[in-house]
Enzyme design. Structure first.
Site, PDB file in Angstrom:
ATOM      1  N   LYS A 165      37.393  39.313  39.324  1.00  0.00           N
ATOM      2  CA  LYS A 165      37.303  40.766  39.222  1.00  0.00           C
ATOM      3  C   LYS A 165      36.032  41.325  39.884  1.00  0.00           C
ATOM      4  O   LYS A 165      35.048  40.612  40.118  1.00  0.00           O
ATOM      5  CB  LYS A 165      37.336  41.174  37.745  1.00  0.00           C
ATOM      6  CG  LYS A 165      38.712  41.047  37.098  1.00  0.00           C
ATOM      7  CD  LYS A 165      39.654  42.109  37.623  1.00  0.00           C
ATOM      8  CE  LYS A 165      40.952  42.126  36.842  1.00  0.00           C
ATOM      9  NZ  LYS A 165      41.801  43.271  37.199  1.00  0.00           N
ATOM     10  N   ARG A 218      44.767  35.972  32.423  1.00  0.00           N
ATOM     11  CA  ARG A 218      45.420  36.028  33.723  1.00  0.00           C
ATOM     12  C   ARG A 218      44.436  35.462  34.744  1.00  0.00           C
ATOM     13  O   ARG A 218      43.354  36.009  34.943  1.00  0.00           O
ATOM     14  CB  ARG A 218      45.796  37.464  34.073  1.00  0.00           C
ATOM     15  CG  ARG A 218      46.633  37.608  35.336  1.00  0.00           C
ATOM     16  CD  ARG A 218      47.031  39.067  35.538  1.00  0.00           C
ATOM     17  NE  ARG A 218      47.922  39.245  36.670  1.00  0.00           N
ATOM     18  CZ  ARG A 218      47.521  39.407  37.935  1.00  0.00           C
ATOM     19  NH1 ARG A 218      46.238  39.395  38.206  1.00  0.00           N
ATOM     20  NH2 ARG A 218      48.403  39.567  38.907  1.00  0.00           N
TER      21      ARG A 218
END
Length: 268
Positions: free
Chosen positions: A168, A202
């Site tokens: 991220k 995830r």
């Protein structure tokens, strides 16, 4: 396995419903049917969700924050699980406002509580719901970091927590690494998520994450990937003690390479 037919990247036009169906359905049929994996479909479109469930998907991962309530109706009718994610931005919209949230964890908590109430009012059973706080979605890196630091507050909602923390932006902001170079940072975020009681993650680098969790669990005295606590007979197969660097088919220098390898082993 999470399957998506439309990029979440900003600046790209939306994909038509039928085109998205044509992209995801064959893959879902393969992964759910032939491979026997649990499949989630990453979509915010009710038509795509319905087609994906018919193809074998068991989870609808709606990263829009249930902007179209008909997605919940599809899950109510089919029994598929539904991921409710926090975001204040429209799909593919990038919202970066450092003053948007006074208490980001409180904002996420309130938003997800409202989404739960909406989904249940449309016939979704609470047991079908999974919650995603939405790291990086409509959040600056600093807001995401603050949210994840306090993510345990979401246990108040008494539903499983999914953390999509792999590669991220907040990790890149902290490490100054490009997405494919963010594995160490991802593993640090994974460790934090486990400590905070998250249930689903995830991830892109699944094998590396599984190895990380196996070693972490063993050192903590917990069950690890081999299904039990390490026993006194735990041993490494001889063939796995060293990297294989040469073979007989590698040409005239192979013997010299093997000799250097034997010398190196003898020094250990």
């Amino acid at each position: 396995m999470d399957v998506g037919g439309e990029s979440a990247s900003t600046g790209r036009p939306p994909v038509a419903v039928q085109e998205e169906i044509d992209r995801v359905v064959p893959l879902i049929e393969l992964v759910a049917g032939e491979l026997g994996a649990i499949v989630s479909v990453d979509t915010y479109k009710p038509g795509v969700a319905r087609a994906a469930i018919a193809a074998g998907a068991r989870i609808v991962n709606d990263v829009s924050g249930l902007r179209d309530p008909r997605v919940a109706e599809v899950c109510a009718q089919t029994g598929a699980a539904l991921v409710l994610m926090h975001t204040r931005a429209a799909p593919r919209e990038r919202l970066q406002d450092p003053d948007l949230y006074g208490d980001v964890a409180g904002e996420v908590l309130g938003f997800l509580r409202e989404r739960i109430e909406l989904a249940v009012s449309l016939g979704v059973h609470p047991e079908q719901l999974i919650l995603d706080p939405g790291p990086d979605f409509a959040k600056t890196p600093a807001q995401t970091i603050r949210l994840l630091a306090e993510v345990a507050r979401l246990h108040e909602l008494r539903r499983p927590l999914l953390l999509a923390i792999s590669r991220k932006d907040f990790i890149g902001a902290l490490t100054r690494r490009a997405p494919r170079e963010r594995l160490p940072g991802t593993l640090a975020a994974l460790a934090h998520g486990v400590e905070q009681g998250a249930h689903i993650f995830r991830l892109h680098d699944v094998a590396a994450a599984a190895d990380f969790l196996a070693v972490r669990a063993a050192l903590a005295g917990e069950r690890c990937a081999i299904g039990q606590r390490p026993s006194r007979d735990l041993a490494l197969p001889e063939a796995m003690r060293y990297d294989r660097i040469a073979s007989d088919s590698q040409g005239p220098d192979a013997a010299a390479v093997r000799a250097r390898e034997r010398t190196r082993r003898g020094r250990r």
